[in-house]
Design an enzyme around this catalytic site. Structure first.
Site, PDB file in Angstrom:
ATOM      1  N   CYS A 233       0.837  -1.196   0.000  1.00 23.31           N
ATOM      2  CA  CYS A 233       0.000   0.000   0.000  1.00 23.31           C
ATOM      3  C   CYS A 233       0.874   1.249   0.000  1.00 23.31           C
ATOM      4  O   CYS A 233       1.965   1.264   0.569  1.00 23.31           O
ATOM      5  CB  CYS A 233      -0.913  -0.019   1.216  1.00 23.31           C
ATOM      6  SG  CYS A 233      -1.947   1.438   1.403  1.00 23.31           S
ATOM      7  N   CYS A 283      18.474 -18.816 -20.921  1.00 25.43           N
ATOM      8  CA  CYS A 283      17.768 -20.107 -20.955  1.00 25.43           C
ATOM      9  C   CYS A 283      16.446 -19.975 -20.213  1.00 25.43           C
ATOM     10  O   CYS A 283      16.387 -19.421 -19.112  1.00 25.43           O
ATOM     11  CB  CYS A 283      18.619 -21.201 -20.320  1.00 25.43           C
ATOM     12  SG  CYS A 283      17.869 -22.855 -20.436  1.00 25.43           S
ATOM     13  N   CYS A 299      20.785 -29.089 -17.735  1.00 24.91           N
ATOM     14  CA  CYS A 299      19.690 -28.564 -18.541  1.00 24.91           C
ATOM     15  C   CYS A 299      19.672 -29.243 -19.903  1.00 24.91           C
ATOM     16  O   CYS A 299      20.708 -29.379 -20.561  1.00 24.91           O
ATOM     17  CB  CYS A 299      19.831 -27.055 -18.695  1.00 24.91           C
ATOM     18  SG  CYS A 299      18.589 -26.293 -19.756  1.00 24.91           S
ATOM     19  N   CYS A 307      23.835 -27.093  -9.259  1.00 25.40           N
ATOM     20  CA  CYS A 307      23.286 -27.748  -8.072  1.00 25.40           C
ATOM     21  C   CYS A 307      21.810 -27.399  -7.961  1.00 25.40           C
ATOM     22  O   CYS A 307      21.441 -26.222  -7.993  1.00 25.40           O
ATOM     23  CB  CYS A 307      24.049 -27.309  -6.828  1.00 25.40           C
ATOM     24  SG  CYS A 307      23.280 -27.800  -5.268  1.00 25.40           S
ATOM     25  N   CYS A 360      66.144  -9.164  -6.006  1.00 26.92           N
ATOM     26  CA  CYS A 360      67.124 -10.051  -5.386  1.00 26.92           C
ATOM     27  C   CYS A 360      66.516 -10.830  -4.234  1.00 26.92           C
ATOM     28  O   CYS A 360      65.714 -10.297  -3.457  1.00 26.92           O
ATOM     29  CB  CYS A 360      68.309  -9.230  -4.886  1.00 26.92           C
ATOM     30  SG  CYS A 360      69.597 -10.231  -4.121  1.00 26.92           S
ATOM     31  N   CYS A 373      67.608 -15.787   3.071  1.00 29.74           N
ATOM     32  CA  CYS A 373      67.111 -16.042   1.710  1.00 29.74           C
ATOM     33  C   CYS A 373      65.607 -15.829   1.676  1.00 29.74           C
ATOM     34  O   CYS A 373      64.868 -16.339   2.527  1.00 29.74           O
ATOM     35  CB  CYS A 373      67.454 -17.460   1.286  1.00 29.74           C
ATOM     36  SG  CYS A 373      66.686 -17.975  -0.276  1.00 29.74           S
ATOM     37  N   CYS A 376      63.646 -19.503   1.066  1.00 29.30           N
ATOM     38  CA  CYS A 376      63.543 -20.527   2.103  1.00 29.30           C
ATOM     39  C   CYS A 376      63.700 -19.988   3.514  1.00 29.30           C
ATOM     40  O   CYS A 376      63.592 -20.756   4.470  1.00 29.30           O
ATOM     41  CB  CYS A 376      64.576 -21.624   1.872  1.00 29.30           C
ATOM     42  SG  CYS A 376      66.285 -21.070   2.130  1.00 29.30           S
ATOM     43  N   CYS A 390      64.742 -24.566  -1.975  1.00 31.36           N
ATOM     44  CA  CYS A 390      64.293 -23.754  -0.846  1.00 31.36           C
ATOM     45  C   CYS A 390      62.868 -23.244  -0.998  1.00 31.36           C
ATOM     46  O   CYS A 390      62.502 -22.273  -0.352  1.00 31.36           O
ATOM     47  CB  CYS A 390      65.249 -22.578  -0.641  1.00 31.36           C
ATOM     48  SG  CYS A 390      65.341 -21.476  -2.060  1.00 31.36           S
TER      49      CYS A 390
END
Length: 545
Positions: A233, A283, A299, A307, A360, A373, A376, A390
């Site tokens: 409304c 679709c 489909c 799903c 580097c 390093c 590692c 490493c």
């Protein structure tokens, strides 16, 4: 014995024919696909016309039982998942409460007693009055109740059914100081503040009356916003629902009427628990199934797979709630996680977060000046020749004793572990599709040269289809494992996951070298991979609705 006797035979001889020709074999066990196939699902693909017929049958059935208008029946079914019996039971127990619950009537008791459903039979005269002009109404009744609202729940004289709005025959102005200047057959619209004849006004069961033009403009605005069955409304603080028949009566533009009906149809389908729109692009197919389960639906028109329960991409063995959480997390965290993984790490000595700002891999912590390093996190002085080994990920055994910052980064590393594998299998499926396309091209060349037919090479496409199905399942095992609680069940899941992954990689290797792979070896690998996949789904796929 006559010669004809050699041709005679007993009726019992037919028993052998019945045995061999019968469709049943007592020695062969007929397996129930619902028990053997964890993904078995019964459904049907319907067109829009077929669904409209299905919904109309429910509306007509409710009309027959309760003797109500189709517009009212649609509202009641919409709010009760299109279960007729539920609506009938509620209607017979307390019709007024049902109408209030579905917003057909206002919750407060400020309407005329003639609006009550218990007194619907007495409103036939009022319904007949709505078809006449304002001058045909009784002057005495108008003066005796100057503030009476228009009849909102009326009964058409020939049908004896309940309606949800009315056309106002007469009423007096809302402003008391102008009551003498306006004719009793006229009303002032609260929206546009224009004075018009009473038969130009329409009201709902709440009694709020507005002119036809304002209602029409309001309806078109709501339809333009995509609202149909939930139009309410126009009055403030009033939630009474506008019925379909009133909208279609006052909306005159064909385009807007068509849009309204389209939006209303979508609302009806979405409210029906057994119906799902196909999410494929453009679709129009609607899938119906009596079993509300997270099963795969394909489909028949656009071949889109999804799903049935949540209408998202098929996600077995992960359930609908978990996959929503996973996709939300991926959308929220992936970019941040990728940046942190690629550009920041903790100093192995003081554990402060360091951002790599150069190419580097020799890093120096700005806080403790430790040289290490980047790959590692080992001491740079003793790094030596171990550079190319490493990149291995190492768990932190003391994570429980670390700071909140370190624990957060460890949680991020866990997420990255599963997300990278999730993405890796998605990319693998794309690459394997490219391999299949190249394989199809080579097979086409062989067929053109007379080296077999397409039927002779069909097994390769079957193997590729199975590989895609297995890898798709494997991809969705990682969200499942990410949210899984640690314990023996997770250990079993990860074991089966690893077994499935190993068999998938073996199958992928053999398909890529299909032209030199023995057919029997390939078919055996296909069988092993599918059994691994089926076993995992049987143990962990949530089949409950």
């Amino acid at each position: 014995m006559s010669a004809d006797s050699d041709m005679e035979y007993s009726d019992n001889d037919c028993e052998y024919d019945d045995y061999y020709n019968s469709g049943e074999d007592c020695d062969v066990e007929h397996l129930d696909p619902k028990k053997t196939d964890p993904e078995y699902f019964e459904y049907e693909c319907l067109t829009v016309e077929e669904v409209e017929k299905l919904l109309n049958e429910s509306v007509e059935k409710l009309n027959t039982i309760l003797q109500i208008t189709p517009s009212l029946a649609k509202v009641l079914l919409l709010e009760h998942q299109w279960i007729n019996q539920v609506v009938v039971d509620k209607y017979r127990q307390n019709a007024n409460a049902l109408l209030v619950e579905t917003r057909i009537k206002p919750a407060c008791n400020n309407t005329d007693p003639s609006l009550e459903v218990d007194n619907v039979a007495t409103t036939s005269a009022a319904a007949a009055a709505t078809t006449t002009t304002a001058s045909a109404t009784s002057t005495e009744s108008s003066t005796s109740s100057p503030t009476t609202a228009a009849v909102a729940v009326v009964t058409p004289p020939s049908l004896g059914t309940l309606s949800t709005y009315s056309k106002s025959p007469t009423t007096t102005p809302t402003a008391s100081n102008s009551s003498n200047s306006l004719s009793r057959s006229q009303m002032m619209c609260p929206v546009c503040a224009t004075v018009q004849q009473g038969d130009k006004f329409y009201s709902l069961s709440c009694g709020h009356s507005f002119c036809k033009d304002c209602w029409s403009m309001y309806f078109e605005t709501q339809i333009f916003l995509g609202i149909s069955t939930q139009i309410g409304c126009m009055a403030q603080m009033c939630n009474v629902r506008v019925p379909e028949d009133l909208v279609l009566t006052l909306v005159t533009r064909a385009v807007m009427r068509e849009k309204y009906q389209q939006f209303a149809f979508k609302d009806y389908v979405k409210s029906h628990p057994e119906l799902r729109f196909c999410p494929g692009p453009n679709c129009q197919i609607i899938v119906r199934s009596r079993e509300i389960a997270p099963k795969r639906v394909v489909c028949t028109s656009c071949t889109t797979s999804f799903c049935f329960k949540c209408s998202m991409d098929y996600h077995a063995p992960t359930d609908c709630q978990v996959i929503r959480k996973w996709l939300t997390k991926c959308a929220d965290d992936s970019e941040t996680a990728n940046y942190i993984s690629a550009n920041t790490k903790d100093c192995p000595k003081c554990h402060i977060c360091i951002e790599k700002n150069g190419g580097c891999n020799h890093m120096q912590c700005f806080n403790c000046k430790y040289d290490f390093c980047w790959m590692c996190l080992g001491d740079w002085k003793t790094h030596g020749s171990e550079y190319y080994e490493c990149s291995r990920y190492k768990d932190n055994p003391n994570i429980a004793n670390e700071s909140v910052h370190v624990q957060a980064r460890e949680a991020l590393k866990k997420y990255l572990h599963y997300y990278e594998r999730w993405e890796n299998h998605s990319k693998s499926m794309q690459l394997e599709q490219q391999t299949l396309d190249r394989l199809r091209q080579r097979i086409n060349e062989k067929v053109m040269k007379g080296r077999g037919t397409w039927i002779d090479w069909q097994y390769l496409f079957n193997a590729a289809a199975l590989l895609a199905k297995c890898r798709y399942t494997l991809q969705y095992t990682y969200p499942y494992a990410y949210f899984m609680e640690s314990g023996s069940r997770k250990d079993l899941f990860e074991y089966q996951q690893a077994q499935l992954e190993a068999e998938i990689e073996n199958l992928s290797w053999k398909i890529e070298r299909a032209e030199t792979t023995d057919l029997g070896d390939l078919e055996n690998q296909m069988d092993i991979a599918e059994k691994r996949r089926t076993t995992l789904l049987k143990d962990f796929f949530p089949v409950e609705a």
